[in-house]
Design a protein around this motif. Structure first.
Motif, PDB file in Angstrom:
ATOM      1  N   LEU A 143      -2.739   2.731   5.786  1.00  0.00           N
ATOM      2  CA  LEU A 143      -3.249   3.199   4.492  1.00  0.00           C
ATOM      3  C   LEU A 143      -4.489   2.422   4.036  1.00  0.00           C
TER       4      LEU A 143
ATOM      5  N   LYS B 230       0.659   3.761  -3.188  1.00  0.00           N
ATOM      6  CA  LYS B 230       0.227   5.139  -2.934  1.00  0.00           C
ATOM      7  C   LYS B 230       1.292   6.124  -3.416  1.00  0.00           C
TER       8      LYS B 230
ATOM      9  N   TRP C 220      -7.293   4.756   2.835  1.00  0.00           N
ATOM     10  CA  TRP C 220      -6.940   5.321   1.537  1.00  0.00           C
ATOM     11  C   TRP C 220      -7.186   4.289   0.431  1.00  0.00           C
ATOM     12  N   TRP C 221      -6.739   3.053   0.653  1.00  0.00           N
ATOM     13  CA  TRP C 221      -6.877   1.981  -0.324  1.00  0.00           C
ATOM     14  C   TRP C 221      -8.364   1.726  -0.632  1.00  0.00           C
TER      15      TRP C 221
ATOM     16  N   SER D 233       0.821  -1.214   0.000  1.00  0.00           N
ATOM     17  CA  SER D 233       0.000   0.000   0.000  1.00  0.00           C
ATOM     18  C   SER D 233       0.858   1.268   0.000  1.00  0.00           C
ATOM     19  N   GLU D 234       1.955   1.292   0.739  1.00  0.00           N
ATOM     20  CA  GLU D 234       2.837   2.470   0.742  1.00  0.00           C
ATOM     21  C   GLU D 234       3.427   2.719  -0.638  1.00  0.00           C
TER      22      GLU D 234
END
Length: 182
Positions: free
Chosen positions: A173, A139, A176-177, A135-136
């Motif tokens: 995150l 993003k 956000w995902w 995810s990092e």
């Protein structure tokens, strides 16, 4: 996203997720460090990616092209200490995670993994190493490239379907995902 090490070792789970996205090469290009996989992960991952290939996906091509272009470097054990750590870590972790962790610890490289056991192990064994997640990295890539929200949604859904991945509940995150994949 700031990388505090010269290299990032990708674990098999991250390789699979990035290939499932269909944007493997672009994602690798967005990382501000040398991107590396171990020989163990390379051999294992090529077999896994073959199944994605059957689903009309160019994952194997992307993986091989990344190596050809020098975006992805394959490394093997360089010392007895690395090999010994690999054997010791294999009592706790899978072979791919064991090889990745052994090399990361001995060479002081960052590691990208979503494996809970590997993350927990590294936090205890080498708390000074930077641990990155799918995810990092996704993003960071999407922001760097200003990826359109509908395209990002499609990519995140490809990772969920083909990579069988969604951020765990404790991932900072995750929200956000989820919002980005709608």
């Amino acid at each position: 996203m700031q990388i505090t090490h010269s290299h990032i070792l990708l674990d098999a789970c991250c390789v699979l997720n990035f290939c499932a996205s269909g944007e493997f090469l672009a994602i690798l290009k967005s990382l501000p460090a040398e991107v590396v996989v171990t020989t163990v992960v390379q051999e294992y991952e090529l077999k896994t990616l073959q199944s994605l290939k059957e689903e009309d996906n160019d994952a194997v091509f992307q993986f091989e092209e990344a190596m050809k272009q020098g975006l992805l470097i394959v490394v093997d054990f360089e010392s007895e200490q690395e090999e010994e750590s690999f054997v010791n870590y294999a009592a706790i972790l899978d072979d791919g995670e064991s090889a990745t962790c052994a090399i990361a610890v001995h060479r002081q490289w960052a590691i990208a993994t979503d494996d809970k056991r590997a993350i927990s192990f590294l936090k205890n064994e080498a708390p000074h190493l930077q641990i990155l997640s799918t995810s990092e990295i996704i993003k960071n890539w999407s922001e760097q490239q200003s990826i359109d929200s509908s395209v990002l949604s499609h990519i995140l859904n490809q990772i969920r379907i083909k990579g069988h991945y969604a951020p765990p509940k404790n991932d900072p995150l995750r929200n956000w995902w989820q919002k980005s994949s709608e």
